[in-house]
Structures are given as structure tokens and as C-alpha cells.
Design a protein around this motif. Structure first.
Motif, PDB file in Angstrom:
ATOM      1  N   GLY A 130       4.788   1.377  -3.446  1.00  0.00           N
ATOM      2  CA  GLY A 130       4.324   2.532  -4.223  1.00  0.00           C
ATOM      3  C   GLY A 130       3.158   2.201  -5.178  1.00  0.00           C
ATOM      4  O   GLY A 130       2.257   1.720  -4.878  1.00  0.00           O
ATOM      5  N   ASP A 131       3.261   2.796  -6.551  1.00  0.00           N
ATOM      6  CA  ASP A 131       2.274   2.617  -7.289  1.00  0.00           C
ATOM      7  C   ASP A 131       1.935   1.232  -7.900  1.00  0.00           C
ATOM      8  O   ASP A 131       0.724   1.017  -8.422  1.00  0.00           O
ATOM      9  N   SER A 181       2.396   8.486  -0.520  1.00  0.00           N
ATOM     10  CA  SER A 181       2.196   7.189  -0.493  1.00  0.00           C
ATOM     11  C   SER A 181       3.447   6.377  -0.994  1.00  0.00           C
ATOM     12  O   SER A 181       3.816   5.377  -0.186  1.00  0.00           O
ATOM     13  N   ALA A 182       4.160   6.603  -2.165  1.00  0.00           N
ATOM     14  CA  ALA A 182       5.135   5.875  -2.360  1.00  0.00           C
ATOM     15  C   ALA A 182       6.342   5.926  -1.360  1.00  0.00           C
ATOM     16  O   ALA A 182       7.025   4.797  -0.884  1.00  0.00           O
ATOM     17  N   MET A 183       6.591   7.142  -0.925  1.00  0.00           N
ATOM     18  CA  MET A 183       7.394   7.167   0.161  1.00  0.00           C
ATOM     19  C   MET A 183       7.132   6.584   1.476  1.00  0.00           C
ATOM     20  O   MET A 183       8.103   5.627   2.073  1.00  0.00           O
ATOM     21  N   SER A 185       5.170   3.819   1.713  1.00  0.00           N
ATOM     22  CA  SER A 185       5.048   2.483   1.709  1.00  0.00           C
ATOM     23  C   SER A 185       6.629   1.740   1.216  1.00  0.00           C
ATOM     24  O   SER A 185       6.734   0.765   1.741  1.00  0.00           O
ATOM     25  N   GLY A 186       7.479   2.741   1.027  1.00  0.00           N
ATOM     26  CA  GLY A 186       9.049   2.344   0.870  1.00  0.00           C
ATOM     27  C   GLY A 186       9.371   2.187   2.179  1.00  0.00           C
ATOM     28  O   GLY A 186      10.032   1.162   2.465  1.00  0.00           O
ATOM     29  N   TYR A 187       9.130   3.004   3.061  1.00  0.00           N
ATOM     30  CA  TYR A 187       9.600   2.871   4.511  1.00  0.00           C
ATOM     31  C   TYR A 187       8.920   1.589   4.978  1.00  0.00           C
ATOM     32  O   TYR A 187       9.622   0.904   5.692  1.00  0.00           O
ATOM     33  N   TYR A 188       7.585   1.144   4.957  1.00  0.00           N
ATOM     34  CA  TYR A 188       6.866   0.143   5.637  1.00  0.00           C
ATOM     35  C   TYR A 188       7.507  -0.872   4.828  1.00  0.00           C
ATOM     36  O   TYR A 188       7.754  -2.105   5.529  1.00  0.00           O
ATOM     37  N   ALA A 189       7.849  -1.012   3.451  1.00  0.00           N
ATOM     38  CA  ALA A 189       8.257  -2.223   2.752  1.00  0.00           C
ATOM     39  C   ALA A 189       9.626  -2.496   3.311  1.00  0.00           C
ATOM     40  O   ALA A 189      10.012  -3.790   3.434  1.00  0.00           O
ATOM     41  N   GLY A 190      10.534  -1.712   3.464  1.00  0.00           N
ATOM     42  CA  GLY A 190      11.732  -1.964   4.209  1.00  0.00           C
ATOM     43  C   GLY A 190      11.955  -2.478   5.291  1.00  0.00           C
ATOM     44  O   GLY A 190      12.628  -3.525   5.501  1.00  0.00           O
ATOM     45  N   HIS A 191      11.043  -2.227   6.299  1.00  0.00           N
ATOM     46  CA  HIS A 191      10.802  -2.788   7.587  1.00  0.00           C
ATOM     47  C   HIS A 191      10.247  -4.254   7.405  1.00  0.00           C
ATOM     48  O   HIS A 191      10.487  -5.119   7.871  1.00  0.00           O
ATOM     49  N   ALA A 192       9.440  -4.436   6.570  1.00  0.00           N
ATOM     50  CA  ALA A 192       8.771  -5.710   6.117  1.00  0.00           C
ATOM     51  C   ALA A 192       9.564  -6.472   5.645  1.00  0.00           C
ATOM     52  O   ALA A 192       9.761  -7.775   5.996  1.00  0.00           O
ATOM     53  N   ILE A 193      10.376  -6.259   4.662  1.00  0.00           N
ATOM     54  CA  ILE A 193      11.499  -6.996   4.164  1.00  0.00           C
ATOM     55  C   ILE A 193      12.433  -7.556   5.139  1.00  0.00           C
ATOM     56  O   ILE A 193      12.806  -8.746   5.166  1.00  0.00           O
ATOM     57  N   ALA A 194      12.981  -6.464   5.911  1.00  0.00           N
ATOM     58  CA  ALA A 194      13.833  -7.000   6.967  1.00  0.00           C
ATOM     59  C   ALA A 194      13.133  -7.970   8.130  1.00  0.00           C
ATOM     60  O   ALA A 194      13.769  -8.785   8.355  1.00  0.00           O
ATOM     61  N   ASP A 195      12.159  -7.783   8.491  1.00  0.00           N
ATOM     62  CA  ASP A 195      11.280  -8.756   9.465  1.00  0.00           C
ATOM     63  C   ASP A 195      11.176 -10.018   8.608  1.00  0.00           C
ATOM     64  O   ASP A 195      11.386 -11.231   9.320  1.00  0.00           O
ATOM     65  N   VAL A 255      -1.351  -2.623   6.639  1.00  0.00           N
ATOM     66  CA  VAL A 255      -1.120  -1.175   6.782  1.00  0.00           C
ATOM     67  C   VAL A 255      -1.272  -0.291   5.691  1.00  0.00           C
ATOM     68  O   VAL A 255      -1.859   0.579   5.803  1.00  0.00           O
ATOM     69  N   ILE A 256      -0.725  -0.828   4.271  1.00  0.00           N
ATOM     70  CA  ILE A 256      -0.877  -0.146   3.280  1.00  0.00           C
ATOM     71  C   ILE A 256      -2.200  -0.185   2.641  1.00  0.00           C
ATOM     72  O   ILE A 256      -2.912   0.814   1.906  1.00  0.00           O
ATOM     73  N   SER A 257      -2.980  -1.120   3.007  1.00  0.00           N
ATOM     74  CA  SER A 257      -4.326  -1.495   2.397  1.00  0.00           C
ATOM     75  C   SER A 257      -5.401  -0.439   3.455  1.00  0.00           C
ATOM     76  O   SER A 257      -6.214   0.135   2.915  1.00  0.00           O
ATOM     77  N   GLN A 258      -4.917  -0.347   4.656  1.00  0.00           N
ATOM     78  CA  GLN A 258      -5.786   0.611   5.664  1.00  0.00           C
ATOM     79  C   GLN A 258      -5.652   2.216   4.912  1.00  0.00           C
ATOM     80  O   GLN A 258      -6.459   2.653   5.040  1.00  0.00           O
TER      81      GLN A 258
END
Length: 90
Positions: free
Chosen positions: A13-14, A29-31, A33-43, A58-61
Motif C-alpha cells: 500500500g502507501d 493501489s493498496a488493495m 498491492s495487498g493481493y499481490y503481497a499475499g501471493h508473494a509472501i505465500a510463494d 509488479v508494483i513498480s510497473q
């Protein structure tokens, strides 16, 4: 470049990127990035060595695309270019 992940932490998020409040893009964006962060953490926990770097990419792009849209949007307004608010965004 600002660091968005490290040992046992991930910016979301911010904390990862700050958006212009006028754009109302920060909530979306916060929502996202939370979605992608959850997947990144699991991976990452499943020993994928590229997971955090992939999240950062992904978030930088997404932020880069936002910045281009932000600049184009503010460039459309030409009536008050001499005013402080618009001069900072020109």
C-alpha cells in the motif's frame, strides 16, 4: 530507489508507494498491492527465491504507469499554470 522488501518484511500500500490523494488511486493501489503481497509472501514461504523481487517488479510497473497517467492528466489543465498547485504538477 526506495527499498520495498527485505529480510522478513514487505512494503504494501502507501508504505510501498504514495499516490496523489486527488487521484483517489491510493485505495485501489493498496488493495491491489495487498493481493499481490499475499501471493508473494505465500510463494516466498514456499521457498520461491524470486517471489519478493517479482512483487517489487509488479508494483513498480503499476506505479510507473500511474505516474505517466498522473502527468498526462495534470498537463491537460492549462488555465492556472502560474498557480502554485498547478506549477508543481506541470
Amino acid at each position: 530507489m526506495r527499498q520495498r522488501h527485505g529480510d522478513n518484511w514487505l512494503a504494501v500500500g502507501d508504505a510501498a508507494f504514495a499516490y496523489d490523494p486527488v487521484s483517489s488511486h491510493g485505495i485501489i493501489s493498496a488493495m491491489e498491492s495487498g493481493y499481490y503481497a499475499g501471493h508473494a509472501i505465500a510463494d516466498h514461504l514456499n521457498v520461491n527465491p524470486d517471489a519478493l523481487n517479482a512483487y517489487d517488479y509488479v508494483i513498480s510497473q503499476a506505479f510507473s504507469v500511474y505516474m505517466d497517467m498522473h502527468a498526462a492528466h495534470y498537463a491537460m489543465e492549462g488555465r492556472w499554470r502560474d498557480r502554485t498547485f498547478w506549477a508543481r504538477r506541470g
